[in-house]
Scaffold this motif. Structure first.
Motif, PDB file in Angstrom:
ATOM      1  N   ASP A   1     -49.081  49.502  53.557  1.00 55.41           N
ATOM      2  CA  ASP A   1     -50.446  49.272  53.869  1.00 55.41           C
ATOM      3  C   ASP A   1     -50.890  50.262  55.219  1.00 55.41           C
ATOM      4  O   ASP A   1     -50.179  50.116  56.184  1.00 55.41           O
ATOM      5  CB  ASP A   1     -50.791  47.592  54.539  1.00 55.41           C
ATOM      6  CG  ASP A   1     -52.086  47.508  54.903  1.00 55.41           C
ATOM      7  OD1 ASP A   1     -52.735  48.526  54.949  1.00 55.41           O
ATOM      8  OD2 ASP A   1     -52.304  46.352  55.017  1.00 55.41           O
TER       9      ASP A   1
ATOM     10  N   GLU B   1     -52.111  41.157  45.395  1.00 55.29           N
ATOM     11  CA  GLU B   1     -51.465  42.194  46.077  1.00 55.29           C
ATOM     12  C   GLU B   1     -51.934  43.486  45.734  1.00 55.29           C
ATOM     13  O   GLU B   1     -52.013  43.576  44.384  1.00 55.29           O
ATOM     14  CB  GLU B   1     -50.071  41.860  46.465  1.00 55.29           C
ATOM     15  CG  GLU B   1     -49.001  42.685  45.536  1.00 55.29           C
ATOM     16  CD  GLU B   1     -49.149  41.883  44.199  1.00 55.29           C
ATOM     17  OE1 GLU B   1     -48.713  42.569  43.460  1.00 55.29           O
ATOM     18  OE2 GLU B   1     -49.824  40.735  44.190  1.00 55.29           O
ATOM     19  N   ARG B   2     -51.466  44.483  46.482  1.00 53.45           N
ATOM     20  CA  ARG B   2     -51.704  46.047  46.042  1.00 53.45           C
ATOM     21  C   ARG B   2     -50.543  46.778  46.263  1.00 53.45           C
ATOM     22  O   ARG B   2     -49.734  46.483  47.268  1.00 53.45           O
ATOM     23  CB  ARG B   2     -52.917  46.670  46.728  1.00 53.45           C
ATOM     24  CG  ARG B   2     -54.209  46.066  46.433  1.00 53.45           C
ATOM     25  CD  ARG B   2     -55.417  46.642  47.019  1.00 53.45           C
ATOM     26  NE  ARG B   2     -56.825  46.332  46.644  1.00 53.45           N
ATOM     27  CZ  ARG B   2     -57.326  45.282  47.109  1.00 53.45           C
ATOM     28  NH1 ARG B   2     -57.057  44.527  48.101  1.00 53.45           N
ATOM     29  NH2 ARG B   2     -58.708  45.216  46.576  1.00 53.45           N
TER      30      ARG B   2
ATOM     31  N   VAL C   1     -48.641  43.444  49.879  1.00 54.79           N
ATOM     32  CA  VAL C   1     -48.945  44.936  49.652  1.00 54.79           C
ATOM     33  C   VAL C   1     -47.511  45.590  49.940  1.00 54.79           C
ATOM     34  O   VAL C   1     -46.752  45.163  50.865  1.00 54.79           O
ATOM     35  CB  VAL C   1     -50.059  45.048  50.843  1.00 54.79           C
ATOM     36  CG1 VAL C   1     -50.045  46.622  50.992  1.00 54.79           C
ATOM     37  CG2 VAL C   1     -51.364  44.564  50.564  1.00 54.79           C
TER      38      VAL C   1
ATOM     39  N   LYS D   1     -52.117  50.293  49.820  1.00 51.51           N
ATOM     40  CA  LYS D   1     -53.270  50.056  50.538  1.00 51.51           C
ATOM     41  C   LYS D   1     -53.799  50.970  51.476  1.00 51.51           C
ATOM     42  O   LYS D   1     -53.050  50.943  52.373  1.00 51.51           O
ATOM     43  CB  LYS D   1     -53.418  48.623  50.854  1.00 51.51           C
ATOM     44  CG  LYS D   1     -54.658  48.102  51.413  1.00 51.51           C
ATOM     45  CD  LYS D   1     -54.634  46.669  51.969  1.00 51.51           C
ATOM     46  CE  LYS D   1     -56.133  46.147  52.198  1.00 51.51           C
ATOM     47  NZ  LYS D   1     -56.027  44.895  52.880  1.00 51.51           N
TER      48      LYS D   1
END
Length: 201
Positions: free
Chosen positions: A116, A138-139, A113, A142
């Motif tokens: 986050d 993954e982002r 990420v 987030k």
């Protein structure tokens, strides 16, 4: 205690916590970290529960677990012109935090990420930042279950292994302006069950 140190101008390699204020019982002062290179190790900069304000500028963080970890921080955080390469955990972790966070001209590549802020109540601004990802799952951003307001502008998020922006069950207001999202494996912007006002230009 209350201190106001400036950490500047050298390289740290292979430390478990390259720069740490505890990590679990940090000092309350305001920190400036600039012109640093951090290579390998567990966490680049860690300040769990920090109440002071932090300014991070012109730093490079490479091949670490987490780049910047300020989980549950309540002081404000400003990160300018900082790069992150190959993190196995988030590049920036400020979850469950009331801190207001400003991220300007950052570059993340091959991170988990990138940013986050899950469960955070503080506001977040991301501007002129590039997130280039290549890992499955993954982002880019987030922010699930966060309540702070978000502004994301002039930013590129590409190659996310899941959603580029994951904002499920958020209650803050969001403005996303002039943001390029490409090649996400799932959604570009996921805002299921969010209750705030959204503006996307």
């Amino acid at each position: 205690g209350d201190v106001t140190p400036t950490i500047s101008g050298f390289t740290l390699t292979g430390w478990q916590f390259a720069i740490s204020t505890g990590p679990f019982n940090p000092s309350d002062g305001d920190y400036t970290v600039r012109n640093m290179t951090i290579n390998s190790g567990n966490v680049g900069i860690i300040a769990f529960n920090s109440t002071g304000n932090w300014t991070l500028k012109n730093n490079a963080i490479n091949d670490v677990g987490t780049g910047i970890d300020m989980y549950n921080a309540s002081g404000n955080l400003r990160i300018v012109n900082t790069t992150y390469r190959s993190t196995t955990n988030p590049a920036i972790e400020v979850g469950d935090s009331s801190a207001n966070v400003v991220i300007e001209e950052n570059s993340m590549q091959n991170t988990d990420v990138a940013i986050d802020r899950s469960g955070a109540s503080g506001d977040t601004t991301v501007t002129s930042t590039t997130i280039l990802q290549s890992k499955k799952g993954e982002r880019g951003i987030k922010a699930a279950e966060s309540s702070g307001n978000w502004t994301v502008n002039d930013t590129i998020i590409t190659g996310s292994g899941a959603d580029a922006v994951f904002a499920e069950n958020t209650s803050g207001d969001w403005t996303i302006d002039n943001v390029t999202i490409q090649d996400s494996e799932d959604m570009g912007i996921e805002m299921d069950d969010s209750s705030g006002d959204w503006v996307i230009n």
